[in-house]
Design a protein around this motif. Structure first.
Motif, PDB file in Angstrom:
ATOM      1  N   GLY A  40       1.197   0.712 -28.642  1.00 18.49           N
ATOM      2  CA  GLY A  40       0.088  -0.132 -28.203  1.00 18.49           C
ATOM      3  C   GLY A  40      -0.252  -0.993 -29.440  1.00 18.49           C
ATOM      4  O   GLY A  40      -1.289  -1.909 -29.188  1.00 18.49           O
ATOM      5  N   ALA A  41       0.499  -1.135 -30.527  1.00 20.07           N
ATOM      6  CA  ALA A  41       0.186  -1.902 -31.611  1.00 20.07           C
ATOM      7  C   ALA A  41       0.626  -3.505 -31.282  1.00 20.07           C
ATOM      8  O   ALA A  41       0.022  -4.478 -32.025  1.00 20.07           O
ATOM      9  N   GLY A  42       1.480  -3.716 -30.100  1.00 19.54           N
ATOM     10  CA  GLY A  42       1.952  -5.063 -29.985  1.00 19.54           C
ATOM     11  C   GLY A  42       3.346  -5.376 -30.334  1.00 19.54           C
ATOM     12  O   GLY A  42       3.869  -6.580 -30.222  1.00 19.54           O
ATOM     13  N   LYS A  43       4.161  -4.536 -30.720  1.00 16.74           N
ATOM     14  CA  LYS A  43       5.386  -4.589 -31.096  1.00 16.74           C
ATOM     15  C   LYS A  43       6.518  -4.867 -30.091  1.00 16.74           C
ATOM     16  O   LYS A  43       7.217  -6.031 -30.093  1.00 16.74           O
ATOM     17  N   THR A  44       6.148  -4.057 -29.008  1.00 19.33           N
ATOM     18  CA  THR A  44       7.068  -4.519 -27.926  1.00 19.33           C
ATOM     19  C   THR A  44       6.711  -5.814 -27.064  1.00 19.33           C
ATOM     20  O   THR A  44       7.775  -6.428 -26.814  1.00 19.33           O
ATOM     21  N   THR A  45       5.598  -5.939 -26.852  1.00 22.45           N
ATOM     22  CA  THR A  45       4.862  -7.384 -26.526  1.00 22.45           C
ATOM     23  C   THR A  45       5.586  -8.511 -27.288  1.00 22.45           C
ATOM     24  O   THR A  45       6.212  -9.522 -26.866  1.00 22.45           O
ATOM     25  N   THR A  46       5.539  -8.100 -28.687  1.00 23.21           N
ATOM     26  CA  THR A  46       6.257  -9.418 -29.296  1.00 23.21           C
ATOM     27  C   THR A  46       7.788  -9.708 -29.191  1.00 23.21           C
ATOM     28  O   THR A  46       8.237 -10.758 -28.766  1.00 23.21           O
ATOM     29  N   LEU A  47       8.525  -8.521 -28.768  1.00 26.65           N
ATOM     30  CA  LEU A  47       9.831  -8.755 -28.422  1.00 26.65           C
ATOM     31  C   LEU A  47      10.047  -9.374 -27.139  1.00 26.65           C
ATOM     32  O   LEU A  47      10.874 -10.222 -26.884  1.00 26.65           O
ATOM     33  N   ASN A  48       9.098  -8.797 -26.398  1.00 24.82           N
ATOM     34  CA  ASN A  48       9.201  -9.513 -25.046  1.00 24.82           C
ATOM     35  C   ASN A  48       8.832 -10.749 -24.578  1.00 24.82           C
ATOM     36  O   ASN A  48       9.401 -11.896 -23.872  1.00 24.82           O
ATOM     37  N   LEU A  49       7.898 -11.433 -25.720  1.00 26.91           N
ATOM     38  CA  LEU A  49       7.590 -12.734 -25.675  1.00 26.91           C
ATOM     39  C   LEU A  49       8.667 -13.522 -26.368  1.00 26.91           C
ATOM     40  O   LEU A  49       9.194 -14.567 -25.861  1.00 26.91           O
ATOM     41  N   PHE A  50       9.378 -13.076 -27.249  1.00 30.21           N
ATOM     42  CA  PHE A  50      10.643 -13.521 -27.664  1.00 30.21           C
ATOM     43  C   PHE A  50      11.896 -13.928 -26.775  1.00 30.21           C
ATOM     44  O   PHE A  50      12.512 -14.805 -26.871  1.00 30.21           O
ATOM     45  N   LEU A  51      11.920 -12.510 -26.003  1.00 31.91           N
ATOM     46  CA  LEU A  51      13.012 -12.782 -24.946  1.00 31.91           C
ATOM     47  C   LEU A  51      12.818 -13.617 -23.761  1.00 31.91           C
ATOM     48  O   LEU A  51      13.330 -13.796 -22.787  1.00 31.91           O
ATOM     49  N   GLY A  52      11.363 -13.932 -23.842  1.00 34.03           N
ATOM     50  CA  GLY A  52      10.862 -14.773 -22.312  1.00 34.03           C
ATOM     51  C   GLY A  52      10.673 -13.947 -21.267  1.00 34.03           C
ATOM     52  O   GLY A  52      10.793 -14.200 -20.149  1.00 34.03           O
ATOM     53  N   PHE A  53      10.578 -12.484 -21.578  1.00 32.67           N
ATOM     54  CA  PHE A  53      10.170 -11.518 -20.267  1.00 32.67           C
ATOM     55  C   PHE A  53       8.664 -11.659 -19.840  1.00 32.67           C
ATOM     56  O   PHE A  53       8.632 -11.433 -18.766  1.00 32.67           O
ATOM     57  N   THR A  54       8.116 -12.366 -20.669  1.00 27.46           N
ATOM     58  CA  THR A  54       6.643 -12.703 -20.291  1.00 27.46           C
ATOM     59  C   THR A  54       6.223 -13.985 -21.099  1.00 27.46           C
ATOM     60  O   THR A  54       6.991 -14.307 -21.912  1.00 27.46           O
ATOM     61  N   THR A  55       5.052 -14.698 -20.420  1.00 28.49           N
ATOM     62  CA  THR A  55       4.838 -15.929 -21.162  1.00 28.49           C
ATOM     63  C   THR A  55       3.533 -15.540 -21.965  1.00 28.49           C
ATOM     64  O   THR A  55       2.646 -14.921 -21.673  1.00 28.49           O
ATOM     65  N   PRO A  56       3.507 -16.249 -23.091  1.00 28.28           N
ATOM     66  CA  PRO A  56       2.093 -16.082 -23.780  1.00 28.28           C
ATOM     67  C   PRO A  56       1.032 -16.827 -23.395  1.00 28.28           C
ATOM     68  O   PRO A  56       0.917 -17.696 -22.467  1.00 28.28           O
ATOM     69  N   THR A  57      -0.135 -16.018 -23.613  1.00 27.11           N
ATOM     70  CA  THR A  57      -1.481 -16.728 -23.390  1.00 27.11           C
ATOM     71  C   THR A  57      -2.017 -17.960 -24.318  1.00 27.11           C
ATOM     72  O   THR A  57      -2.487 -18.790 -23.735  1.00 27.11           O
ATOM     73  N   ALA A  58      -1.259 -17.843 -25.278  1.00 21.15           N
ATOM     74  CA  ALA A  58      -1.619 -18.907 -26.421  1.00 21.15           C
ATOM     75  C   ALA A  58      -0.510 -18.905 -27.529  1.00 21.15           C
ATOM     76  O   ALA A  58       0.144 -17.624 -27.658  1.00 21.15           O
ATOM     77  N   GLY A  59      -0.276 -19.993 -28.373  1.00 23.24           N
ATOM     78  CA  GLY A  59       0.842 -19.907 -29.238  1.00 23.24           C
ATOM     79  C   GLY A  59       2.135 -20.151 -28.690  1.00 23.24           C
ATOM     80  O   GLY A  59       2.036 -20.197 -27.378  1.00 23.24           O
ATOM     81  N   SER A  60       3.348 -19.851 -29.796  1.00 18.87           N
ATOM     82  CA  SER A  60       4.386 -19.918 -29.069  1.00 18.87           C
ATOM     83  C   SER A  60       5.405 -19.037 -29.858  1.00 18.87           C
ATOM     84  O   SER A  60       5.264 -18.691 -30.780  1.00 18.87           O
TER      85      SER A  60
END
Length: 239
Positions: A40-60
């Protein structure tokens, strides 16, 4: 800030849950950045955003100059990715799996180059022609990394790559990661393992509740000091 991998104010919300909060980081060629944190720290979310598996709410998220959200397929083409559990077709040989995944990336497999990469990864002799269903987890991780290297990926994401490995296999992969970074790749590694992170990382980012709360040079800390620093940050979360 410049690097093969960049997070620029990277933020992700799932409804009311803030999974990632304004992350800024950069990973340069030849560098290994380990993201350390609890579930829940955000590590996997970070990887998923780099992979384009999910889109950011803000930033890039940016991969080798390509903003991921603008063209996720183009960004993924520049990335290698090794999951915690590398998915292979068990009835196919390692060579057939590698050929299949290379074809998905539009590449032809040069056997001489393939064998050089496998030797660099210390892949057991002859194992590439055996069914992938017979592979140990360490062998699966190495084949996953071979697939990434066959792509000529300059940036490689690794999600808990040492989880569940015996000490010998983990030591072997740590050596491989160091050599891969030394060859000019940028590695971003998600992990829970404080001590392996110290072994492999150029820098360690400590994440808590979706935020990057510290960035440290592991060479300046003993393993015990790093563990204490991590526990202090986790205690602040609980407070």
């Amino acid at each position: 800030m410049s690097g093969l991998l960049e997070a620029r104010g990277l933020t992700k919300r799932y409804g009311d849950q803030l999974a990632l909060d304004g992350l800024n980081l950069s990973v340069a060629p030849g560098e290994t950045l380990c993201l350390l944190g609890a579930n829940g720290a955000g590590k996997t979310t970070t990887l998923n955003l780099f992979l384009g598996f999910t889109t950011p709410t803000a930033g890039s998220a940016v991969v080798d100059g390509q903003v991921v959200a603008d063209d996720p397929a183009a960004a993924r083409a520049r990335l290698g990715y090794v999951a915690e559990v590398v998915s292979l077709y068990p009835s196919l040989s390692g060579a057939e799996n590698l050929q299949f995944f290379a074809s998905l990336a539009g590449m032809a497999v040069d056997q001489v180059r393939r064998d050089a990469i496998l030797a660099r990864l210390r892949f057991p002799d002859g194992a590439i022609n055996k069914p992938a269903g017979t592979y140990s987890k360490g062998m699966r991780q190495k084949l996953g990394l071979a697939i990434a290297l066959m792509k000529d990926a300059r940036a490689i994401l690794l999600d808990e790559p040492l989880s569940g490995l015996d000490p010998a296999a983990a030591n072997d992969l740590v050596t491989v990661f160091r050599e891969t970074a030394a060859g000019g790749a940028a590695l971003l590694v998600s992990t829970h393992d404080i001590f392996r992170a110290k072994d492999v990382a150029s820098r360690i980012g400590i994440m808590r509740h979706g935020r990057l709360v510290d960035m440290v040079d592991p060479a300046t800390l003993t393993a015990a000091e790093l563990e204490q620093l991590y526990l202090t940050h986790m205690a602040e979360r609980a407070a």
